[in-house]
Design a protein around this motif. Structure first.
Motif, PDB file in Angstrom:
ATOM      1  N   ASN A 138       0.840  -1.254   0.140  1.00  0.00           N
ATOM      2  CA  ASN A 138       0.271  -0.074  -0.374  1.00  0.00           C
ATOM      3  C   ASN A 138       1.086   1.607   0.359  1.00  0.00           C
ATOM      4  O   ASN A 138       0.763   2.241  -0.498  1.00  0.00           O
ATOM      5  CB  ASN A 138      -1.234   0.294   0.906  1.00  0.00           C
ATOM      6  N   ILE A 139       1.933   1.119   0.659  1.00  0.00           N
ATOM      7  CA  ILE A 139       2.962   2.693   0.965  1.00  0.00           C
ATOM      8  C   ILE A 139       3.515   2.159  -1.200  1.00  0.00           C
ATOM      9  O   ILE A 139       3.244   4.118  -0.928  1.00  0.00           O
ATOM     10  CB  ILE A 139       3.480   2.249   1.633  1.00  0.00           C
ATOM     11  N   LYS A 140       3.947   1.215  -1.241  1.00  0.00           N
ATOM     12  CA  LYS A 140       4.639   1.870  -2.907  1.00  0.00           C
ATOM     13  C   LYS A 140       3.563   2.020  -3.502  1.00  0.00           C
ATOM     14  O   LYS A 140       3.811   3.388  -4.978  1.00  0.00           O
ATOM     15  CB  LYS A 140       5.315  -0.153  -2.831  1.00  0.00           C
ATOM     16  N   MET A 141       1.912   1.619  -3.544  1.00  0.00           N
ATOM     17  CA  MET A 141       0.929   2.211  -4.485  1.00  0.00           C
ATOM     18  C   MET A 141       1.432   3.425  -4.616  1.00  0.00           C
ATOM     19  O   MET A 141       0.777   4.461  -5.045  1.00  0.00           O
ATOM     20  CB  MET A 141      -0.043   1.682  -4.276  1.00  0.00           C
ATOM     21  N   LYS A 142       1.415   4.146  -3.276  1.00  0.00           N
ATOM     22  CA  LYS A 142       1.405   5.666  -3.477  1.00  0.00           C
ATOM     23  C   LYS A 142       2.421   6.395  -4.025  1.00  0.00           C
ATOM     24  O   LYS A 142       2.490   7.293  -4.386  1.00  0.00           O
ATOM     25  CB  LYS A 142       1.331   6.039  -1.338  1.00  0.00           C
ATOM     26  N   ASN A 143       4.184   5.267  -2.991  1.00  0.00           N
ATOM     27  CA  ASN A 143       5.007   6.369  -2.949  1.00  0.00           C
ATOM     28  C   ASN A 143       6.051   5.085  -3.455  1.00  0.00           C
ATOM     29  O   ASN A 143       6.583   4.732  -2.597  1.00  0.00           O
ATOM     30  CB  ASN A 143       5.348   7.031  -1.795  1.00  0.00           C
ATOM     31  N   PRO A 144       6.416   4.887  -5.096  1.00  0.00           N
ATOM     32  CA  PRO A 144       7.159   3.827  -4.989  1.00  0.00           C
ATOM     33  C   PRO A 144       8.886   3.850  -4.629  1.00  0.00           C
ATOM     34  O   PRO A 144       8.935   2.799  -5.104  1.00  0.00           O
ATOM     35  CB  PRO A 144       7.012   3.684  -6.515  1.00  0.00           C
ATOM     36  N   ASP A 145       8.689   5.237  -4.712  1.00  0.00           N
ATOM     37  CA  ASP A 145      10.517   5.342  -3.645  1.00  0.00           C
ATOM     38  C   ASP A 145      10.425   5.407  -2.813  1.00  0.00           C
ATOM     39  O   ASP A 145      11.170   5.644  -2.185  1.00  0.00           O
ATOM     40  CB  ASP A 145      10.855   6.729  -4.713  1.00  0.00           C
ATOM     41  N   ALA A 146       9.388   5.383  -1.781  1.00  0.00           N
ATOM     42  CA  ALA A 146       9.682   5.650  -0.460  1.00  0.00           C
ATOM     43  C   ALA A 146      10.599   4.189   0.077  1.00  0.00           C
ATOM     44  O   ALA A 146      10.196   2.956  -0.442  1.00  0.00           O
ATOM     45  CB  ALA A 146       7.701   5.245   0.221  1.00  0.00           C
ATOM     46  N   PHE A 147      11.109   4.949   0.822  1.00  0.00           N
ATOM     47  CA  PHE A 147      12.398   3.865   1.226  1.00  0.00           C
ATOM     48  C   PHE A 147      11.869   3.649   3.159  1.00  0.00           C
ATOM     49  O   PHE A 147      11.299   4.447   3.973  1.00  0.00           O
ATOM     50  CB  PHE A 147      13.562   5.580   1.949  1.00  0.00           C
ATOM     51  N   LEU A 148      12.306   1.924   2.769  1.00  0.00           N
ATOM     52  CA  LEU A 148      11.321   1.939   4.081  1.00  0.00           C
ATOM     53  C   LEU A 148      12.419   0.283   3.936  1.00  0.00           C
ATOM     54  O   LEU A 148      13.410  -0.537   3.965  1.00  0.00           O
ATOM     55  CB  LEU A 148       9.849   0.020   3.886  1.00  0.00           C
ATOM     56  N   LEU A 149      12.673   0.411   6.377  1.00  0.00           N
ATOM     57  CA  LEU A 149      13.641   0.389   6.622  1.00  0.00           C
ATOM     58  C   LEU A 149      13.297  -0.570   8.123  1.00  0.00           C
ATOM     59  O   LEU A 149      12.960   0.352   8.331  1.00  0.00           O
ATOM     60  CB  LEU A 149      14.815   0.980   7.010  1.00  0.00           C
ATOM     61  N   ALA A 150      13.593  -1.204   7.496  1.00  0.00           N
ATOM     62  CA  ALA A 150      12.830  -2.764   8.871  1.00  0.00           C
ATOM     63  C   ALA A 150      14.276  -2.909  10.322  1.00  0.00           C
ATOM     64  O   ALA A 150      15.428  -3.414   9.534  1.00  0.00           O
ATOM     65  CB  ALA A 150      12.365  -3.622   8.493  1.00  0.00           C
TER      66      ALA A 150
END
Length: 623
Positions: free
Chosen positions: A336-348
């Motif tokens: 869902n995050i990537k559908m809104k912003n494909p370049d979102a930086f997701l660190l876990a």
């Protein structure tokens, strides 16, 4: 003792080879973009110029930094260090021990708050920000939005924390968007578990605060009418780390409650399993998979939270303790995050190596902490008892996911390099930082103050020194000397501190401009151990290359010993680079202090080198 260390080392290597998960996947191709570098900054400490540092000191006694301290000048200096992303740690409104009732904020109970300033991982209101950080707490959201805009103007991207595993015991949303209901507001508290409850309950038992241990008292023993061991919660909820006791242990995460994602108390799941073939599918396919599914309420709540912050201007998230939350939820949230912003930086934050590939391929994380493998091994080398032989083995085992394993030497959970409990000397971090930043295509992260040798020596209150406190109001001395009364020019730094920061600046700026660091890698360490007289396990070497750039990288982890040897580049590397017999100029890119040459004869390369203690070289080969 030496024999025991050798046996331990051999067992360690054997374990890596035997226990490493085997993946059928080839290494994922990495788009030819440059390295990313994350600057983690503890937001409330960054601009604080107060040097009192009284244990358990109040905000008035010890001071606090503000959003406004990240001025255009400060952000320009951070950018100039070689940074691409800022992780503003501690932004969401968490429990704090300060009276903000005039702004409609309820007081938090010291019996269930760690420290006086509170843990940033006990979030009290996900739709607002920490009032401590605002010049005018009534306008705290506007001030954070201004900070995001200044950060973007400086050419930097913004990351904030999301903590899906747990929330503060006193969760209370004050500025929820229309239609958003607080966590737990509609729970059936008569049940231990219901798929749409946000929390787990202990029916028939009221919460009891922990029995304090080791001389600990909330607020260090200061009188406060709320320090009465009578925090009201009936029925009690499960604690954030999973404790099912109505009275959690002192070492439990007693200030938080665990979120229910539809996992029953026996571990079975009340949601659809993600088919194995979805490991190979992109976020769009994951998004489609969940569109028609009935999902637990907590899933929707966190999706709404992340969408809110994306709309606010945030560019990505750091997810706390992600492995404590089902991987299927991450597939749903991140798609869902990537559908809104494909370049979102997701660190876990994931610490179990057996879960890495699940959280990357099924959970659609961009990056995970490389703590248990690379960080822990480098730390052992820096402390004097590890061997650099570990590092190529780790990189081989990570070959298929190396781009996704973010590298760091410090963060808010780890000891400062300069702390006596770690290396005791910030200079020992220099070869480690070169390796951490250049050995793979993954992002690099540094923690504010690391670049000036911050030792984390302050006794802030809750917790012990060696880590800069995240629980109390405190000043950060080395960093404050760089802040220099908010001139952000390093005017009070010692010569050694200035030199260290310049080292970080040269290194990080090189990494974000180098093509080769996003290209191919090959270790040449073991070849040199076998073929180069005088080369040993305190030195590490490897090569990185792209079509337009060829690098030879060496680091000496020994703080006392210099090396003088005829270093070798293996024939297979020379062949891959298409080099013929002859002489090739080498420009040293890190220190810019030397130009030397590599002689290629009989298909192999040779470089006569002197490598000083703690010295690293990044040689660029000129055709």
């Amino acid at each position: 003792m030496k024999t025991n260390r050798i046996l331990i080392f051999l067992l360690w290597i054997a374990t890596l080879y035997s226990c490493k998960q085997q993946s059928n996947q080839k290494p994922s191709p990495v788009p030819m973009k440059k390295k990313e570098v994350v600057y983690q900054v503890f937001t409330r400490l960054f601009g604080n110029t107060n040097t009192t540092n009284k244990p358990w000191g109040t905000i008035e006694e010890n001071g606090v930094g503000k959003f406004s301290d990240f001025s255009d000048r400060a952000l320009a200096e951070i950018k100039d260090l070689g940074i691409t992303h800022i992780w503003y740690t501690g932004v969401p409104h968490h429990a704090v021990i300060r009276d903000y009732t005039e702004y409609g904020i309820s007081n938090d109970d010291p019996d269930v708050v760690k420290g006086r300033a509170g843990s940033p991982y006990a979030v009290k209101d996900y739709y607002n920000v920490n009032p401590d950080l605002a010049t005018d707490p009534a306008k705290r959201l506007e001030e954070f939005k201004d900070l995001i805009q200044r950060t973007h103007k400086a050419g930097l991207k913004v990351i904030i924390d999301i903590v899906p595993n747990h929330v503060a015991r006193n969760y209370e949303g004050l500025t929820n968007p229309e239609g958003v209901v607080d966590f737990g507001a509609t729970d059936d508290t008569s049940k231990e578990y219901d798929v749409n409850n946000n929390f787990y309950y202990i029916p028939g038992e009221a919460f009891k605060v922990p029995e304090w241990q080791d001389g600990y008292l909330p607020l260090g023993g200061d009188l406060n009418r709320l320090v009465d061991s009578k925090f009201k919660e009936d029925p009690a909820k499960w604690t954030g780390n999973g404790s099912r006791l109505a009275q959690p242990h002192f070492n439990d995460w007693y200030e938080t409650v665990k979120i229910n994602y539809g996992v029953r108390p026996d571990g079975t799941k009340d949601f659809a399993e993600l088919p194995e073939e979805y490991r190979q599918k992109d976020y769009r396919e994951h998004h489609k998979f969940w569109e028609q599914k009935t999902l637990p309420d907590s899933w929707q709540k966190f999706k709404d939270i992340t969408q809110y912050w994306l709309d606010f201007g945030v560019d990505g998230f750091r997810f706390d303790m992600a492995e404590m939350v089902p991987v299927e939820f991450w597939s749903y949230l991140n798609s869902n995050i990537k559908m809104k912003n494909p370049d979102a930086f997701l660190l876990a934050e994931v610490y179990n190596p057996n879960l890495y590939r699940d959280y990357i391929h099924k959970g659609k994380m961009d990056y995970l902490y490389d703590k248990v493998e690379l960080y822990d091994s480098i730390k052992h080398i820096m402390k004097g008892y590890g061997w650099t032989d570990h590092i190529p083995v780790i990189q081989k085992g990570m070959e298929d996911i190396e781009h996704h394993m973010l590298h760091f030497l410090e963060n808010h959970d780890e000891q400062r390099i300069a702390s006596p409990d770690f290396a005791g000397n910030a200079q020992l971090g220099k070869p480690a930082m070169v390796v951490s930043a250049t050995i793979s295509t993954s992002p690099t992260m540094i923690y504010f103050g690391q670049e000036v040798g911050e030792p984390g020596a302050e006794d802030a209150g809750f917790g012990k020194p060696t880590r800069t406190s995240i629980f109390d109001y405190i000043g950060v001395p080395n960093h404050q000397r760089w802040v220099n009364n908010k001139k952000y020019d390093g005017g009070q730094l010692s010569d050694e501190e200035k030199s260290l920061r310049q080292f970080y600046k040269r290194l990080l700026n090189f990494t974000i401009t180098s093509e080769a660091l996003m290209g191919d890698y090959q270790e040449i360490h073991f070849y040199n151990k076998d073929n180069t007289e005088g080369y040993d396990h305190r030195v590490l070497s490897y090569v990185r290359w792209s079509d337009n750039e060829k690098l030879i990288i060496l680091s000496n982890f020994d703080e006392h010993k210099a090396y003088d040897f005829n270093f070798k580049v293996p024939p297979e590397v020379i062949a891959s680079w298409g080099l013929e017999n002859g002489e090739y100029s080498l420009t040293e890119e890190l220190n810019r202090k030397m130009v030397t040459k590599m002689v290629v004869k009989n298909g192999g390369g040779e470089i006569q080198l002197e490598l000083d203690p703690l010295e690293s070289y990044i040689f660029k080969v000129s055709d």
